[in-house]
Design an enzyme around this catalytic site. Sequence first.
Site, short mmCIF file in Angstrom:
data_model
loop_
_atom_site.label_atom_id
_atom_site.label_comp_id
_atom_site.label_asym_id
_atom_site.label_seq_id
_atom_site.Cartn_x
_atom_site.Cartn_y
_atom_site.Cartn_z
N GLU A 179 62.94 -36.42 23.05
CA GLU A 179 64.12 -35.54 22.97
C GLU A 179 64.05 -34.43 24.01
OE1 GLU A 179 65.60 -36.17 18.41
OE2 GLU A 179 64.68 -34.26 18.87
N GLU A 372 64.94 -43.58 17.01
CA GLU A 372 64.90 -42.77 15.79
C GLU A 372 66.24 -42.84 15.10
OE1 GLU A 372 63.63 -38.64 15.87
OE2 GLU A 372 62.11 -39.11 17.38
P1 P53 Z 1 63.31 -33.51 10.85
C1 P53 Z 1 66.36 -31.93 14.67
C2 P53 Z 1 65.43 -30.95 14.42
C3 P53 Z 1 64.12 -31.14 14.77
C4 P53 Z 1 63.74 -32.31 15.41
O1 P53 Z 1 63.91 -34.30 12.11
C5 P53 Z 1 64.67 -33.27 15.65
C6 P53 Z 1 65.98 -33.11 15.24
C7 P53 Z 1 67.01 -34.19 15.34
O2 P53 Z 1 67.58 -34.39 16.52
O3 P53 Z 1 64.34 -34.36 16.32
C8 P53 Z 1 63.74 -35.53 15.87
O4 P53 Z 1 61.87 -33.86 10.82
C9 P53 Z 1 62.31 -35.54 16.30
C10 P53 Z 1 61.34 -35.83 15.21
C11 P53 Z 1 61.87 -35.31 13.89
C12 P53 Z 1 63.16 -36.04 13.57
O5 P53 Z 1 64.11 -35.76 14.57
O6 P53 Z 1 63.56 -32.09 11.10
O7 P53 Z 1 62.08 -36.38 17.40
O8 P53 Z 1 60.10 -35.30 15.58
O9 P53 Z 1 60.96 -35.41 12.86
C13 P53 Z 1 63.77 -35.68 12.23
O10 P53 Z 1 64.03 -34.04 9.67
#
Ligand code: P53
Length: 476
Positions: A179, A372
Site C-alpha cells: 500500500e 487483500e
Molecule cells: P486493519 C486501513 C488502515 C490500515 C491499514 O486493515 C490498511 C487499511 C486498508 O486500506 O491496509 C491494509 O488491520 C494493510 C494491512 C491491514 C489491512 O489493510 O486495520 O495492508 O496491513 O491489516 C486491514 O483492519
Amino acid sequence: MAFREDFLWGGATAANQCEGGYNEGGRGLANVDVLPTGPDREAVVKGQMKMFDFDEEHFYPAKTAIDMYHRYKEDIALFGEMGFKTYRMSIAWTRIFPNGDEEEPNEDGLKFYEDIFKECHKYGIEPLVTITHFDCPMHLIKEYGSWRNRKLIVFYERFCRVIFNRYKGLVNYWLTFNEINMVMHAPFMAAGLYIGEDANPEQTKYQAAHHLLVASAIATKIAHETDPKNKVGCMVAAGTHYPYSCKPEDVMAGKMRDRDDYFFIDVQSRGVYPAYAIRQLENEGIILHKEEGDDELLKNHTVDFISFSYYMSRVATVDPKVAEMTTGNIFDSVKNPYLESTDWGWQIDPLGLRIAMNDLYDRYQKPLFVVENGLGSVDNPDESGYVQDDYRIKYMADHIKHMKDAVELDGIDLLGYTSWGCIDLVSAGSGEMKKRYGFIYVDRDNEGNGTLARSKKKSFDWYKKVIASNGEDLTN
Ligand code: P53
C-alpha cells in the site's frame, strides 16, 4: 470457466501482524513494533506523536502477535489443507538487517524465511512476498530520518539484492512496498516518518514518496536481472471514489481523490510522473530533489502486474453540508447512503471491487492481482470453540462473485486472489486482535491473554471448496 487454470488462490499476512518473536533470532526493532494499542495509536501511526521505543504505559501487540515465528509449520499446514496455491507474506527487514545499514545480513533471519518458503513448497504453495509491509528498521529512523533520506534507497537495495539471491528458485512473485499510497495518510506506520516538527509535512512525504518510487524501480530491475522468472508488482490501497451526486463538481472531486492513490502506481506502472502530479507539486510549492538517473530508472523498470487491497469504495463531494463521514479507517470518506457497514464502520461494497478492477485495468492494461480483501469482524466462538462465521462467508462470496464478473464479463486478466488475514492477526489500523479476518481462529485477545491455539472456523471449509472448484462453487 472464469478464472484461469493456474489462478493463485490463497491468503495474505504481514510479518509484524503475525510473527511476534520481535527480539529473537537477532532481529532488530522496527517502526511497526512500537505502535501501541489504545487512543495514542492513531497519533503515532500518523507521525504526530513520537514513539521510538517501548514505554511502560502502553501495550504493543506486535511483540508477540500470534506467535507465527514459532508456529509457522502448523499454520502453513492448515493453509495447505485449504488448498492454497499461494501464500502472501512479508519479510521483516529487521530480521535480515537488524539495523538496516549493516554490510552483511543476519543469517538467522535469512534461514527463517528460507525454511518458511520450503515449508510452503511442500504443500505446492507458491510464496508471494511483500518485501516491505510498512516496516522500516528503527535505527534507520533514528539515524537517517527514514525515507526522507535518500540513503534509504541504498539500504533497501542491499536488502533486495540479498533476498533475491538467497531465495532464487524459491520465490518468483514479489511486491515492492505494501500500500505505497499509505505513506501520505499514515507516514509513521507506513514508512517510519515522524513528521511532528516538520515545517512542511507535504514536502517531506512527497520527497519520501520519490525515494520509495526510485527504490521500487531499482528492486524491479534487480529482481529481473537475478531471475528472469521473477514477477514484480506494485501494491496500492484501492477503492474508487464515487461522486456523491451527479453534480460535475462532485465528479471532479472524485477524480481528484482517485489521483492521490493512482499517483504512485502511475509512476510504477507507466514509468513517468503523471502530468497532474507535476502540476500539483508545483502549485503546492513542493520541490522534489531528484538525482540524475532517477527518471531513467523509473522509465526502464516498471512493474509486471498491479496488485491491490480492496476493502471498500469511497465517496467524494464538494458540498460541505454532506458532512457525515465514515469512521474507523485511515482513508476517510463521505458516507455512502446505499451501503451497509462492518463492525468497524467500513462500508461493504462487493460491486465496488469490479468497479475498482475495471478502473485499474483500463488505466494500466497489465494483469491484476487482488492481494487483500476480507471482513474484519468480531467472532464469538460457541461452547466448543467453533466460530460459525456465515457473515464472513457471505462477504467473501459476494466479492468473489463480482471479481468473477470482472474476469468473465469485462475480460480482465487476473492472476489471483489472496484474502487478508487468512489466519486471525493483529489489526494494522487499530492494533486489536478482536478485529478478525481469518478462516483460522487464534485464541488471543486485545490485552494479550489466550493460549494462541488455532482452530478452524466455518469459513475454512467453505474456502477450501471455493479453491477446489476454482471459484465456481461459492455456496455456503
Ligand atoms: P486493519 C486501513 C488502515 C490500515 C491499514 O486493515 C490498511 C487499511 C486498508 O486500506 O491496509 C491494509 O488491520 C494493510 C494491512 C491491514 C489491512 O489493510 O486495520 O495492508 O496491513 O491489516 C486491514 O483492519
